[in-house]
Design a protein around this motif. Structure first.
Motif, PDB file in Angstrom:
ATOM      1  N   PHE A  55       0.823  -1.185  -0.049  1.00  0.00           N
ATOM      2  CA  PHE A  55      -0.165   0.076  -0.017  1.00  0.00           C
ATOM      3  C   PHE A  55       0.702   1.244  -0.110  1.00  0.00           C
ATOM      4  O   PHE A  55       1.696   1.275   0.758  1.00  0.00           O
ATOM      5  N   MET A  56       0.666   2.356  -0.894  1.00  0.00           N
ATOM      6  CA  MET A  56       1.326   3.420  -1.003  1.00  0.00           C
ATOM      7  C   MET A  56       0.248   4.651  -0.529  1.00  0.00           C
ATOM      8  O   MET A  56      -0.823   4.668  -0.969  1.00  0.00           O
ATOM      9  N   GLY A  57       0.551   5.443   0.403  1.00  0.00           N
ATOM     10  CA  GLY A  57      -0.238   6.500   0.805  1.00  0.00           C
ATOM     11  C   GLY A  57      -0.158   7.668   0.010  1.00  0.00           C
ATOM     12  O   GLY A  57       0.686   7.675  -0.708  1.00  0.00           O
ATOM     13  N   HIS A  58      -0.814   8.811   0.226  1.00  0.00           N
ATOM     14  CA  HIS A  58      -0.551   9.920  -0.398  1.00  0.00           C
ATOM     15  C   HIS A  58      -1.262  11.212   0.444  1.00  0.00           C
ATOM     16  O   HIS A  58      -2.558  11.298   0.909  1.00  0.00           O
ATOM     17  N   LEU A  59      -0.374  12.054   0.937  1.00  0.00           N
ATOM     18  CA  LEU A  59      -0.727  12.967   1.834  1.00  0.00           C
ATOM     19  C   LEU A  59      -0.268  14.330   1.179  1.00  0.00           C
ATOM     20  O   LEU A  59       0.347  14.401   0.196  1.00  0.00           O
ATOM     21  N   GLY A  60      -0.930  15.393   1.830  1.00  0.00           N
ATOM     22  CA  GLY A  60      -0.443  16.910   1.343  1.00  0.00           C
ATOM     23  C   GLY A  60      -1.814  17.430   0.513  1.00  0.00           C
ATOM     24  O   GLY A  60      -2.938  17.226   0.870  1.00  0.00           O
ATOM     25  N   MET A  61      -1.618  17.922  -0.803  1.00  0.00           N
ATOM     26  CA  MET A  61      -2.622  18.214  -1.627  1.00  0.00           C
ATOM     27  C   MET A  61      -3.294  17.001  -2.161  1.00  0.00           C
ATOM     28  O   MET A  61      -2.348  16.071  -2.731  1.00  0.00           O
ATOM     29  N   LEU A  62      -4.322  16.712  -1.952  1.00  0.00           N
ATOM     30  CA  LEU A  62      -5.090  15.453  -2.443  1.00  0.00           C
ATOM     31  C   LEU A  62      -5.968  15.775  -3.656  1.00  0.00           C
ATOM     32  O   LEU A  62      -6.752  16.312  -3.597  1.00  0.00           O
ATOM     33  N   PRO A  63      -5.474  15.514  -4.864  1.00  0.00           N
ATOM     34  CA  PRO A  63      -6.226  15.624  -6.175  1.00  0.00           C
ATOM     35  C   PRO A  63      -7.643  15.226  -6.080  1.00  0.00           C
ATOM     36  O   PRO A  63      -8.497  15.919  -6.533  1.00  0.00           O
ATOM     37  N   GLN A  64      -7.877  14.069  -5.413  1.00  0.00           N
ATOM     38  CA  GLN A  64      -9.622  13.757  -5.492  1.00  0.00           C
ATOM     39  C   GLN A  64     -10.382  14.646  -4.757  1.00  0.00           C
ATOM     40  O   GLN A  64     -11.332  14.517  -4.648  1.00  0.00           O
ATOM     41  N   GLN A  65      -9.556  15.470  -3.959  1.00  0.00           N
ATOM     42  CA  GLN A  65     -10.483  16.554  -3.026  1.00  0.00           C
ATOM     43  C   GLN A  65     -10.472  18.071  -3.770  1.00  0.00           C
ATOM     44  O   GLN A  65     -10.831  18.815  -3.126  1.00  0.00           O
ATOM     45  N   ILE A  66     -10.208  18.036  -4.973  1.00  0.00           N
ATOM     46  CA  ILE A  66     -10.032  19.308  -5.448  1.00  0.00           C
ATOM     47  C   ILE A  66     -11.233  19.993  -5.685  1.00  0.00           C
ATOM     48  O   ILE A  66     -11.126  21.297  -5.478  1.00  0.00           O
ATOM     49  N   GLY A  71     -10.830  23.532  -3.863  1.00  0.00           N
ATOM     50  CA  GLY A  71     -11.140  24.661  -4.815  1.00  0.00           C
ATOM     51  C   GLY A  71      -9.729  25.013  -5.911  1.00  0.00           C
ATOM     52  O   GLY A  71      -9.928  25.542  -6.882  1.00  0.00           O
ATOM     53  N   ARG A  72      -8.605  24.731  -5.150  1.00  0.00           N
ATOM     54  CA  ARG A  72      -7.335  24.798  -6.082  1.00  0.00           C
ATOM     55  C   ARG A  72      -6.247  24.168  -5.416  1.00  0.00           C
ATOM     56  O   ARG A  72      -6.381  23.541  -4.362  1.00  0.00           O
ATOM     57  N   TYR A  73      -5.272  23.954  -6.246  1.00  0.00           N
ATOM     58  CA  TYR A  73      -3.905  23.145  -5.778  1.00  0.00           C
ATOM     59  C   TYR A  73      -3.120  23.916  -5.141  1.00  0.00           C
ATOM     60  O   TYR A  73      -2.769  25.248  -5.593  1.00  0.00           O
ATOM     61  N   ARG A  74      -2.810  23.752  -3.804  1.00  0.00           N
ATOM     62  CA  ARG A  74      -1.963  24.642  -3.071  1.00  0.00           C
ATOM     63  C   ARG A  74      -0.890  23.908  -2.087  1.00  0.00           C
ATOM     64  O   ARG A  74      -1.394  22.598  -1.946  1.00  0.00           O
ATOM     65  N   ILE A  75       0.163  24.720  -1.692  1.00  0.00           N
ATOM     66  CA  ILE A  75       0.927  23.875  -0.983  1.00  0.00           C
ATOM     67  C   ILE A  75       0.365  23.738   0.743  1.00  0.00           C
ATOM     68  O   ILE A  75      -0.086  24.688   1.150  1.00  0.00           O
ATOM     69  N   LYS A  76       0.709  22.461   1.023  1.00  0.00           N
ATOM     70  CA  LYS A  76       0.387  22.125   2.369  1.00  0.00           C
ATOM     71  C   LYS A  76       1.276  22.346   3.499  1.00  0.00           C
ATOM     72  O   LYS A  76       2.363  21.877   3.030  1.00  0.00           O
ATOM     73  N   GLY A  77       0.989  22.536   4.650  1.00  0.00           N
ATOM     74  CA  GLY A  77       2.150  22.385   5.740  1.00  0.00           C
ATOM     75  C   GLY A  77       2.643  23.673   6.033  1.00  0.00           C
ATOM     76  O   GLY A  77       3.662  24.028   6.644  1.00  0.00           O
TER      77      GLY A  77
END
Ligand code: KIV
Length: 259
Positions: free
Chosen positions: A132-143, A147-153
């Motif tokens: 299993f590979m996880g995916h954190l930060g900007m989550l494209p499926q939550q676009i 509302g937009r792609y932005r830097i997280k953290g």
């Protein structure tokens, strides 16, 4: 030489930096494998760069199965990781059923977006020994929600929550975690705090590996390139030139070998 094992990938933590790219079809999977890429991601980015959807939320299980099958026909030594598409892993039972569909199509493991919210689904997958590979930060499926792609953290809260989510994914057995658009110092601390390999995209140089959508790297989707990617070549330009040249030859009556 057989299939790359998950143990071989895990052993690279702290020893080597992993290059990871996407493939959605047989020729690209074959090329990546010939170039000895350790992992191939059949990402749901295929929705935009291959299928013409506006974002990844329209990608279906059938789309993913079709493209995983094409990639698997290349019989790569590289591990094939396939994205579980939008809303296909809401419950442990649904996550398992769809993971098995992707495995039957030829994937060696799956990726899904999120941490605590999908912990039960991840646990169900890793409990069966499925990579299993996880995916954190900007989550494209939550676009749509974001509302937009932005830097997280960038804030303390976001930093804390990203660290917590990464540790959770590590505890749940994720062999790797994609960090998308995560502030670079936060990616660096996550990389130090987890045994999973961190694979960054637009998240600075301190991850255990880097991943890109292959079309972005080679200029294969010229209508949009993310800000953090500098294409190495411009394939779409070469295609335009080749087709323009051939079309002129046809119209001028000078085609010989290509007729
Ligand atoms: O879908 C995809 O290709 C991805 C990568 C960009 C990480 O998730």
């Amino acid at each position: 030489m057989g299939k790359t094992s998950i143990e071989e990938i895990r052993r690279l933590k702290g020893r080597a930096r992993l290059p990871v790219l996407t493939a959605y079809d047989y020729p690209m999977a074959r090329l990546l494998d010939e170039l000895e890429m350790p992992l191939i991601l059949v990402g749901d980015s295929l929705g935009m760069v291959v299928l013409g959807y506006p974002d990844t939320t329209e990608v279906t299980m059938e789309d993913m199965e079709h493209h995983v099958r094409a990639v698997a026909r290349a019989r790569p030594q590289a591990l094939i990781i396939a994205d579980l598409p939008y809303q296909s892993y809401e419950t442990p039972a649904q996550a398992l059923e769809n993971t098995h569909r992707l495995i039957r199509a030829g994937a060696d493991g799956v990726k899904a977006e999120g941490g605590g919210r999908i912990a039960d689904s991840i646990r169900a997958i890793t409990a069966e020994g499925i990579p299993f590979m996880g995916h954190l930060g900007m989550l494209p499926q939550q676009i749509k929600e974001e509302g937009r792609y932005r830097i997280k953290g960038k804030t303390d809260n976001e930093e804390r929550s990203l660290l917590q989510e990464a540790r959770l994914l590590d505890d749940l057995g994720a062999f790797s975690i994609v960090l998308e658009l995560v502030e670079k110092n936060v990616s660096a601390s996550i990389t130090k705090s987890v045994s999973s390999l961190t694979i960054g995209i637009g998240s600075g140089p301190h991850c255990d590996g880097q991943i890109l959508v292959t079309h972005d790297l080679v200029g294969g989707f010229p209508w949009f390139t993310p800000r953090f990617v500098k294409p190495k070549i411009r394939v779409a330009e070469s295609i335009r030139n080749a087709i323009g040249e051939w079309s002129n030859e046809v119209q001028g009556g000078s085609v010989e070998r290509n007729s």
